[in-house]
Design an enzyme around this catalytic site. Structure first.
Site, PDB file in Angstrom:
ATOM      1  N   SER A 148       0.821  -1.218   0.000  1.00 17.12           N
ATOM      2  CA  SER A 148       0.000   0.000   0.000  1.00 17.12           C
ATOM      3  C   SER A 148       0.851   1.262   0.000  1.00 17.12           C
ATOM      4  O   SER A 148       1.857   1.362   0.703  1.00 17.12           O
ATOM      5  CB  SER A 148      -0.915   0.012   1.224  1.00 17.12           C
ATOM      6  OG  SER A 148      -1.570   1.266   1.289  1.00 17.12           O
ATOM      7  N   LYS A 149       0.408   2.239  -0.785  1.00 14.86           N
ATOM      8  CA  LYS A 149       1.096   3.539  -0.859  1.00 14.86           C
ATOM      9  C   LYS A 149       0.416   4.560   0.052  1.00 14.86           C
ATOM     10  O   LYS A 149       0.858   5.700   0.157  1.00 14.86           O
ATOM     11  CB  LYS A 149       1.070   4.076  -2.301  1.00 14.86           C
ATOM     12  CG  LYS A 149       1.589   3.114  -3.339  1.00 14.86           C
ATOM     13  CD  LYS A 149       3.053   2.834  -3.140  1.00 14.86           C
ATOM     14  CE  LYS A 149       3.596   1.819  -4.134  1.00 14.86           C
ATOM     15  NZ  LYS A 149       4.869   1.248  -3.708  1.00 14.86           N
ATOM     16  N   SER A 150      -0.681   4.177   0.689  1.00 12.54           N
ATOM     17  CA  SER A 150      -1.439   5.140   1.495  1.00 12.54           C
ATOM     18  C   SER A 150      -0.643   5.714   2.673  1.00 12.54           C
ATOM     19  O   SER A 150      -0.746   6.908   2.949  1.00 12.54           O
ATOM     20  CB  SER A 150      -2.739   4.512   1.987  1.00 12.54           C
ATOM     21  OG  SER A 150      -3.566   4.251   0.876  1.00 12.54           O
ATOM     22  N   LYS A 188     -13.681  -4.730   2.456  1.00 10.10           N
ATOM     23  CA  LYS A 188     -14.550  -3.593   2.123  1.00 10.10           C
ATOM     24  C   LYS A 188     -16.046  -3.876   2.315  1.00 10.10           C
ATOM     25  O   LYS A 188     -16.820  -2.956   2.561  1.00 10.10           O
ATOM     26  CB  LYS A 188     -14.302  -3.135   0.683  1.00 10.10           C
ATOM     27  CG  LYS A 188     -13.012  -2.352   0.506  1.00 10.10           C
ATOM     28  CD  LYS A 188     -12.906  -1.821  -0.924  1.00 10.10           C
ATOM     29  CE  LYS A 188     -11.705  -0.922  -1.094  1.00 10.10           C
ATOM     30  NZ  LYS A 188     -11.682  -0.288  -2.422  1.00 10.10           N
ATOM     31  N   ASN A 232     -14.861   2.074   2.060  1.00  8.64           N
ATOM     32  CA  ASN A 232     -13.382   2.164   1.999  1.00  8.64           C
ATOM     33  C   ASN A 232     -12.833   3.133   3.042  1.00  8.64           C
ATOM     34  O   ASN A 232     -11.613   3.247   3.174  1.00  8.64           O
ATOM     35  CB  ASN A 232     -12.894   2.559   0.594  1.00  8.64           C
ATOM     36  CG  ASN A 232     -12.954   4.052   0.361  1.00  8.64           C
ATOM     37  OD1 ASN A 232     -13.845   4.729   0.871  1.00  8.64           O
ATOM     38  ND2 ASN A 232     -12.018   4.578  -0.399  1.00  8.64           N
ATOM     39  N   ASP A 243     -14.114   6.111  -3.064  1.00 10.06           N
ATOM     40  CA  ASP A 243     -13.509   5.641  -4.320  1.00 10.06           C
ATOM     41  C   ASP A 243     -14.169   6.285  -5.549  1.00 10.06           C
ATOM     42  O   ASP A 243     -13.484   6.746  -6.462  1.00 10.06           O
ATOM     43  CB  ASP A 243     -13.634   4.114  -4.453  1.00 10.06           C
ATOM     44  CG  ASP A 243     -12.567   3.380  -3.653  1.00 10.06           C
ATOM     45  OD1 ASP A 243     -11.498   3.966  -3.388  1.00 10.06           O
ATOM     46  OD2 ASP A 243     -12.808   2.217  -3.296  1.00 10.06           O
ATOM     47  N   ALA A 256     -16.603  -5.463 -13.816  1.00 10.97           N
ATOM     48  CA  ALA A 256     -17.818  -5.360 -13.006  1.00 10.97           C
ATOM     49  C   ALA A 256     -17.513  -5.708 -11.550  1.00 10.97           C
ATOM     50  O   ALA A 256     -18.373  -6.176 -10.819  1.00 10.97           O
ATOM     51  CB  ALA A 256     -18.897  -6.278 -13.567  1.00 10.97           C
ATOM     52  N   GLY A 301     -15.373  -4.543  -7.724  1.00 13.78           N
ATOM     53  CA  GLY A 301     -15.567  -3.482  -6.724  1.00 13.78           C
ATOM     54  C   GLY A 301     -15.259  -2.092  -7.264  1.00 13.78           C
ATOM     55  O   GLY A 301     -16.012  -1.140  -7.015  1.00 13.78           O
TER      56      GLY A 301
HETATM   57  N1  LIG Z   1      -6.538   3.652  -9.139  1.00 19.25           N
HETATM   58  C1  LIG Z   1      -7.140   3.307  -8.034  1.00 19.25           C
HETATM   59  O1  LIG Z   1      -7.214   4.059  -7.058  1.00 19.25           O
HETATM   60  C2  LIG Z   1      -7.804   1.967  -7.943  1.00 19.25           C
HETATM   61  C3  LIG Z   1      -8.792   1.720  -6.990  1.00 19.25           C
HETATM   62  C4  LIG Z   1      -9.401   0.447  -6.944  1.00 19.25           C
HETATM   63  C5  LIG Z   1      -9.005  -0.539  -7.841  1.00 19.25           C
HETATM   64  N2  LIG Z   1      -8.031  -0.255  -8.751  1.00 19.25           N
HETATM   65  C6  LIG Z   1      -7.596  -1.283  -9.705  1.00 19.25           C
HETATM   66  O2  LIG Z   1      -8.740  -1.799 -10.365  1.00 19.25           O
HETATM   67  C7  LIG Z   1      -8.541  -3.176 -10.674  1.00 19.25           C
HETATM   68  C8  LIG Z   1      -9.750  -4.009 -10.231  1.00 19.25           C
HETATM   69  O3  LIG Z   1      -9.947  -3.908  -8.825  1.00 19.25           O
HETATM   70  P1  LIG Z   1     -11.300  -4.465  -8.149  1.00 19.25           P
HETATM   71  O4  LIG Z   1     -11.183  -4.144  -6.712  1.00 19.25           O
HETATM   72  O5  LIG Z   1     -12.504  -4.010  -8.912  1.00 19.25           O
HETATM   73  O6  LIG Z   1     -11.123  -6.050  -8.372  1.00 19.25           O
HETATM   74  P2  LIG Z   1     -12.281  -7.163  -8.406  1.00 19.25           P
HETATM   75  O7  LIG Z   1     -13.442  -6.769  -7.594  1.00 19.25           O
HETATM   76  O8  LIG Z   1     -11.589  -8.439  -8.122  1.00 19.25           O
HETATM   77  O9  LIG Z   1     -12.770  -7.179  -9.950  1.00 19.25           O
HETATM   78  C9  LIG Z   1     -11.894  -7.598 -10.963  1.00 19.25           C
HETATM   79  C10 LIG Z   1     -12.534  -7.363 -12.338  1.00 19.25           C
HETATM   80  O10 LIG Z   1     -11.541  -7.623 -13.338  1.00 19.25           O
HETATM   81  C11 LIG Z   1     -12.031  -8.634 -14.215  1.00 19.25           C
HETATM   82  N3  LIG Z   1     -10.894  -9.452 -14.649  1.00 19.25           N
HETATM   83  C12 LIG Z   1      -9.911  -9.976 -13.856  1.00 19.25           C
HETATM   84  N4  LIG Z   1      -9.024 -10.657 -14.612  1.00 19.25           N
HETATM   85  C13 LIG Z   1      -9.445 -10.551 -15.895  1.00 19.25           C
HETATM   86  C14 LIG Z   1      -8.974 -11.038 -17.140  1.00 19.25           C
HETATM   87  N5  LIG Z   1      -7.830 -11.771 -17.215  1.00 19.25           N
HETATM   88  N6  LIG Z   1      -9.641 -10.722 -18.266  1.00 19.25           N
HETATM   89  C15 LIG Z   1     -10.760  -9.982 -18.208  1.00 19.25           C
HETATM   90  N7  LIG Z   1     -11.286  -9.500 -17.065  1.00 19.25           N
HETATM   91  C16 LIG Z   1     -10.635  -9.784 -15.918  1.00 19.25           C
HETATM   92  C17 LIG Z   1     -13.041  -9.414 -13.416  1.00 19.25           C
HETATM   93  O11 LIG Z   1     -13.918 -10.077 -14.296  1.00 19.25           O
HETATM   94  P3  LIG Z   1     -14.833 -11.329 -13.781  1.00 19.25           P
HETATM   95  O12 LIG Z   1     -16.045 -10.727 -13.145  1.00 19.25           O
HETATM   96  O13 LIG Z   1     -15.138 -12.070 -15.023  1.00 19.25           O
HETATM   97  O14 LIG Z   1     -13.976 -12.121 -12.813  1.00 19.25           O
HETATM   98  C18 LIG Z   1     -13.712  -8.261 -12.637  1.00 19.25           C
HETATM   99  O15 LIG Z   1     -14.622  -7.562 -13.454  1.00 19.25           O
HETATM  100  C19 LIG Z   1      -7.211  -3.581 -10.001  1.00 19.25           C
HETATM  101  O16 LIG Z   1      -6.205  -3.526 -10.980  1.00 19.25           O
HETATM  102  C20 LIG Z   1      -6.985  -2.492  -8.985  1.00 19.25           C
HETATM  103  O17 LIG Z   1      -5.604  -2.259  -8.731  1.00 19.25           O
HETATM  104  C21 LIG Z   1      -7.423   0.970  -8.826  1.00 19.25           C
END
Ligand SMILES: NC(=O)c1ccc[n+]([C@@H]2O[C@H](COP(=O)([O-])OP(=O)(O)OC[C@H]3O[C@@H](n4cnc5c(N)ncnc54)[C@H](OP(=O)(O)O)[C@@H]3O)[C@@H](O)[C@H]2O)c1
Length: 285
Positions: free
Chosen positions: A20-22, A71, A92, A107, A133, A135
């Site tokens: 975490s970078k927080s 979360k 969050n 978020d 789809a 979090g």
């Molecule tokens: N910039 C920021 O502040 C911030 C904040 C939050 C999250 N993020 C980034 O957002 C990303 C997702 O986080 P999350 O919390 O939403 O995770 P999550 O709840 O686990 O959701 C992951 C999503 O990615 C899809 N996915 C995973 N692997 C895949 C693949 N190989 N091909 C196609 N789709 C794939 C999943 O599809 P399925 O439903 O089919 O499994 C699902 O829709 C992460 O990279 C995280 O670091 C960034």
């Protein structure tokens, strides 16, 4: 930073939290503003969440962030949940007010602030493709739907999850849910593409979640992945004349909104940005 008996305590609950970078971002912000606050990261296994919350409550923490995998589960241990967190279905940020623990979600609002402040885009009237789809998609989709976008097409590997999120967001705007086989056609009609999956994240940074051939110059492409800071998707989009927006700003602004709730002061966003950038450079080198 001097830590003494009057220091206000904030932090992060997650599992793991080592990446975490927080802590760097929030402690830089407290130092910049000369505030008697400290931010610590705690690795809490799922079975220990309730004990951890009791501990932080008893120890008088002013608040804390919550990350994967807590979360959703944290919601059972709080006194009140604000509307944003209820609608997103996840907390969050926790704020302790007069001994009551309030859960919120920064978020989605953090993402929107980042998008608007870094690109100048007005969300009103945008045709959005939301890739993913999970979090992050729920938080971003909620913020955009409330901000007046024209429509949101949720595209996801598991189509049923795309349909479920589209149906949820349909309370606030026009939506549809599709599988990845139809995403390229949807992108050709869109003005804003938001990539919320983990595809393209380090160490698999050569991966691109869509066929780059569908990217076009009328598009703004936004990728939530921030490690690397410029993903393959953003490089491909830039090459085809699209505007691009990276994931760092969302991380900064969700933390800045938490800072505001805990301290009651305006967050030093530029200081938080610099601290995050510095920390990411160290990780990338
Ligand atoms: N910039 C920021 O502040 C911030 C904040 C939050 C999250 N993020 C980034 O957002 C990303 C997702 O986080 P999350 O919390 O939403 O995770 P999550 O709840 O686990 O959701 C992951 C999503 O990615 C899809 N996915 C995973 N692997 C895949 C693949 N190989 N091909 C196609 N789709 C794939 C999943 O599809 P399925 O439903 O089919 O499994 C699902 O829709 C992460 O990279 C995280 O670091 C960034």
């Amino acid at each position: 930073m001097q830590i003494d008996a009057n220091t206000m305590k904030t932090g992060l609950l997650g599992h793991p939290v080592g990446h975490s970078k927080s802590p760097e971002m929030l402690n830089a912000a407290y130092r910049r503003e000369g505030l008697p606050f400290v931010y610590l990261a705690f690795d809490v296994a799922p079975g220990d969440l309730e004990s951890a919350v009791t501990g932080l409550r008893v120890l008088g923490f002013k608040g804390w962030n919550v990350t994967i995998p807590h979360k959703v589960a944290i919601m059972d241990h709080l006194d009140d949940i604000e509307e944003s967190a209820r609608a997103i279905g996840a907390v969050n940020t926790v704020i302790s007010e007069g001994g009551r623990l309030i859960g919120t979600n920064t978020d989605g609002a953090g993402y929107l602030r980042s998008l608007v402040s870094e690109t100048g885009m007005d969300p009103v009237g945008q045709r959005v493709v939301l890739l993913g789809a999970g979090g992050a998609a729920r938080a971003v989709g909620y913020a955009l739907a409330r901000a007046g976008v024209e429509r949101i097409t949720v595209a996801n590997r598991t189509e049923s999850r795309a349909e479920a999120l589209a149906s949820h967001l349909g309370r606030w705007t026009k939506t549809s849910g599709i599988g990845l086989s139809r995403v390229e056609d949807a992108i050709r009609e869109a003005s804003l593409l938001i990539q919320t999956t983990s595809v393209g994240m380090h160490p698999d940074s050569s991966a691109c979640p869509v066929d780059p051939g569908c990217l076009h110059g009328e598009l703004l492409v936004s990728d939530l992945v921030y490690h690397p800071r410029e993903t393959r998707l953003l490089k491909e989009a830039h090459r085809r004349g699209a505007r691009v927006h990276g994931g760092m700003g969302m991380l900064v602004h969700q933390g800045a909104l938490a800072f505001q709730r805990w301290t009651g002061q305006t967050p030093p966003v530029a200081t938080m940005w610099d601290a995050l950038e510095e920390s990411l450079k160290e990780t990338e080198s």
